[in-house]
Design a protein around this motif. Structure first.
Motif, mmCIF file in Angstrom:
data_model
loop_
_atom_site.group_PDB
_atom_site.id
_atom_site.type_symbol
_atom_site.label_atom_id
_atom_site.label_comp_id
_atom_site.label_asym_id
_atom_site.label_seq_id
_atom_site.Cartn_x
_atom_site.Cartn_y
_atom_site.Cartn_z
ATOM 1 N N GLY A 10 10.802 -36.571 20.313
ATOM 2 C CA GLY A 10 12.219 -36.249 20.170
ATOM 3 C C GLY A 10 13.102 -37.279 20.834
ATOM 4 N N PHE A 60 28.072 -32.628 7.175
ATOM 5 C CA PHE A 60 27.597 -31.835 8.308
ATOM 6 C C PHE A 60 28.614 -31.741 9.434
ATOM 7 C CE2 PHE A 60 23.978 -33.868 6.245
ATOM 8 C CZ PHE A 60 23.285 -32.750 5.821
ATOM 9 N N LEU A 132 8.230 -38.652 6.580
ATOM 10 C CA LEU A 132 8.129 -38.196 7.968
ATOM 11 C C LEU A 132 9.468 -37.649 8.446
ATOM 12 C CD1 LEU A 132 6.780 -37.951 10.755
ATOM 13 C CD2 LEU A 132 7.446 -40.327 11.183
ATOM 14 N N MET A 133 10.541 -38.397 8.160
ATOM 15 C CA MET A 133 11.873 -37.934 8.576
ATOM 16 C C MET A 133 12.185 -36.587 7.945
ATOM 17 S SD MET A 133 12.872 -40.257 10.617
ATOM 18 C CE MET A 133 12.311 -41.940 10.990
ATOM 19 N N ASN A 134 11.809 -36.438 6.703
ATOM 20 C CA ASN A 134 12.060 -35.158 6.027
ATOM 21 C C ASN A 134 11.281 -34.029 6.685
ATOM 22 O OD1 ASN A 134 13.853 -36.200 4.180
ATOM 23 N ND2 ASN A 134 12.270 -36.593 2.613
ATOM 24 N N ARG A 135 10.039 -34.304 7.063
ATOM 25 C CA ARG A 135 9.240 -33.250 7.715
ATOM 26 C C ARG A 135 9.853 -32.877 9.061
ATOM 27 N NH1 ARG A 135 4.988 -36.100 5.616
ATOM 28 N NH2 ARG A 135 4.504 -37.130 7.597
ATOM 29 N N LEU A 136 10.297 -33.886 9.815
ATOM 30 C CA LEU A 136 10.912 -33.606 11.118
ATOM 31 C C LEU A 136 12.202 -32.803 10.933
ATOM 32 C CD1 LEU A 136 10.430 -37.069 12.880
ATOM 33 C CD2 LEU A 136 9.011 -35.012 13.085
ATOM 34 N N HIS A 137 12.976 -33.206 9.930
ATOM 35 C CA HIS A 137 14.220 -32.496 9.639
ATOM 36 C C HIS A 137 13.942 -31.034 9.292
ATOM 37 C CE1 HIS A 137 17.536 -31.345 6.749
ATOM 38 N NE2 HIS A 137 18.195 -31.589 7.850
ATOM 39 N N ALA A 139 11.364 -29.266 10.066
ATOM 40 C CA ALA A 139 10.836 -28.544 11.224
ATOM 41 C C ALA A 139 11.960 -28.053 12.133
ATOM 42 C CB ALA A 139 9.888 -29.449 12.014
ATOM 43 N N MET A 140 13.053 -28.814 12.183
ATOM 44 C CA MET A 140 14.177 -28.429 13.047
ATOM 45 C C MET A 140 15.113 -27.429 12.363
ATOM 46 S SD MET A 140 13.842 -29.921 15.986
ATOM 47 C CE MET A 140 12.155 -29.312 15.718
ATOM 48 N N CYS A 141 14.916 -27.234 11.046
ATOM 49 C CA CYS A 141 15.752 -26.282 10.295
ATOM 50 C C CYS A 141 14.955 -25.031 9.955
ATOM 51 C CB CYS A 141 16.284 -26.933 9.025
ATOM 52 S SG CYS A 141 17.381 -28.329 9.308
ATOM 53 N N GLU A 142 13.908 -24.798 10.700
ATOM 54 C CA GLU A 142 12.968 -23.679 10.509
ATOM 55 C C GLU A 142 11.839 -24.039 9.582
ATOM 56 O OE1 GLU A 142 13.898 -20.707 13.110
ATOM 57 O OE2 GLU A 142 15.226 -22.110 12.136
ATOM 58 N N ALA B 16 17.484 -36.084 10.495
ATOM 59 C CA ALA B 16 16.465 -35.516 11.376
ATOM 60 C C ALA B 16 16.986 -35.410 12.808
ATOM 61 C CB ALA B 16 15.200 -36.385 11.335
ATOM 62 N N LEU B 20 17.665 -32.066 15.122
ATOM 63 C CA LEU B 20 17.069 -31.966 16.461
ATOM 64 C C LEU B 20 18.131 -31.671 17.509
ATOM 65 C CD1 LEU B 20 14.882 -32.383 18.650
ATOM 66 C CD2 LEU B 20 15.334 -34.841 18.489
ATOM 67 N N ARG B 23 19.162 -28.140 17.461
ATOM 68 C CA ARG B 23 18.127 -27.308 18.054
ATOM 69 C C ARG B 23 18.152 -27.384 19.579
ATOM 70 N NH1 ARG B 23 13.460 -24.780 16.076
ATOM 71 N NH2 ARG B 23 14.201 -23.569 14.313
ATOM 72 N N GLU B 114 10.251 -29.595 21.341
ATOM 73 C CA GLU B 114 9.385 -30.755 21.118
ATOM 74 C C GLU B 114 8.100 -30.344 20.411
ATOM 75 O OE1 GLU B 114 9.851 -33.960 21.699
ATOM 76 O OE2 GLU B 114 7.815 -34.680 21.379
ATOM 77 N N LEU B 117 8.739 -29.884 16.829
ATOM 78 C CA LEU B 117 8.917 -31.192 16.192
ATOM 79 C C LEU B 117 7.565 -31.845 15.921
ATOM 80 C CD1 LEU B 117 11.346 -33.105 15.447
ATOM 81 C CD2 LEU B 117 10.873 -34.271 17.602
ATOM 82 N N ALA B 120 5.285 -30.856 13.039
ATOM 83 C CA ALA B 120 5.607 -31.315 11.686
ATOM 84 C C ALA B 120 4.709 -32.467 11.245
ATOM 85 C CB ALA B 120 7.069 -31.735 11.609
#
Lengths: 142, 142
Positions: A10, A60, A132-137, A139-142, B16, B20, B23, B114, B117, B120
DNA sequence: TATATTATATCAGGATCCTGATACTACCCA
DNA sequence: TGGGTAGTATCAGGATCCTGATATAATATA
């Protein structure tokens, strides 16, 4: 004992985005645009006639904040707003001729930054990085 | 014709990090801390007796901005500052007892984010992801 | 030693984001 | 048809970052 936070994902994500933001500011400064203003110009260039609320959602930020951005761009002559003929309250924003020229110039400047960014990964891995960025995003949006 | 910007790596990186940050705000809000305040507490927990200028540099904000953060944390009783005996101008900041407790609680909350994150990506790929962020960061810093 | 440079803290003001509140318009539905 | 709900714009005020300027202490240098 407290762990050392510096190697965490993070934190690194934050650092990378922070540096990118700085670079964007530098690239856009000669054009007299902030990153937020650029985002609006690029969005209106791709999809004209959007309301303040539409633009706020895509960027946003709150409609109140977008108001300030849009009012400034209007004052600079890059954007014009006119009443929606079929809706008494809505105001549709679009680029002026000058706004289109500015948007194209800004796109070119931003693409140079994007190229530098993508050069940091192997050409074949750019899509992996995007994924990867999409997965991290996500993950942070549930 | 203008390209569609949405699939670009820089945009995804921004998204992303934005998610974060949200969150982090949510995780820290119950503790009455902002992400910036948390960063200072974590830093002082790991390395006590730093000056305002030191902390500002580590947090990538100006000393003027860090002043506000530090003054607020001091007012909340989480941080205390005292004159450096060997420097008439320097003030060294450190956590109070309450500040240490708050820092530990905040660390726990942040570690939960973390963990989400890192979940993911495959466990074996976390280091790869960190390396990617470092490459992107370096590319933006020349 | 005397002066210039650097480091640190701090004041003042601007930009941009936020939340909360308000007014007006459109839409849904009983 | 009439009233509640949702959407949109906008005002007011707060938070946090920024730049610029100022004051003071430490250090380097002529």
């Amino acid at each position: 004992m407290t762990k050392d936070m510096t190697p965490l994902l993070g934190y690194r994500l934050k650092l990378a985005q922070h540096a990118l933001h700085r670079r964007m500011e530098e690239a856009l400064r000669p054009l007299g645009l902030s990153p937020a203003q650029y985002a609006v110009l690029a969005e209106l260039n791709a999809r004209p006639d959007q309301t303040n609320a539409d633009l706020a959602e895509r960027a946003f930020i709150t409609p109140q904040s977008m108001q300030g951005v849009l009012t400034k761009l209007e004052g600079s002559g890059l954007v014009e707003r006119r009443q929606d003929a079929r809706h008494g309250r809505r105001q549709l924003a679009r680029l002026t001729g000058e706004g289109r020229l500015k948007a194209e110039a800004a796109n070119a400047a931003v693409m140079r930054v994007e190229d530098l960014l993508e050069a940091a990964v192997h050409p074949a891995c750019v899509q992996d990085a995007v994924d990867l960025m999409n997965r991290l995003h996500n993950a942070m949006c549930e």
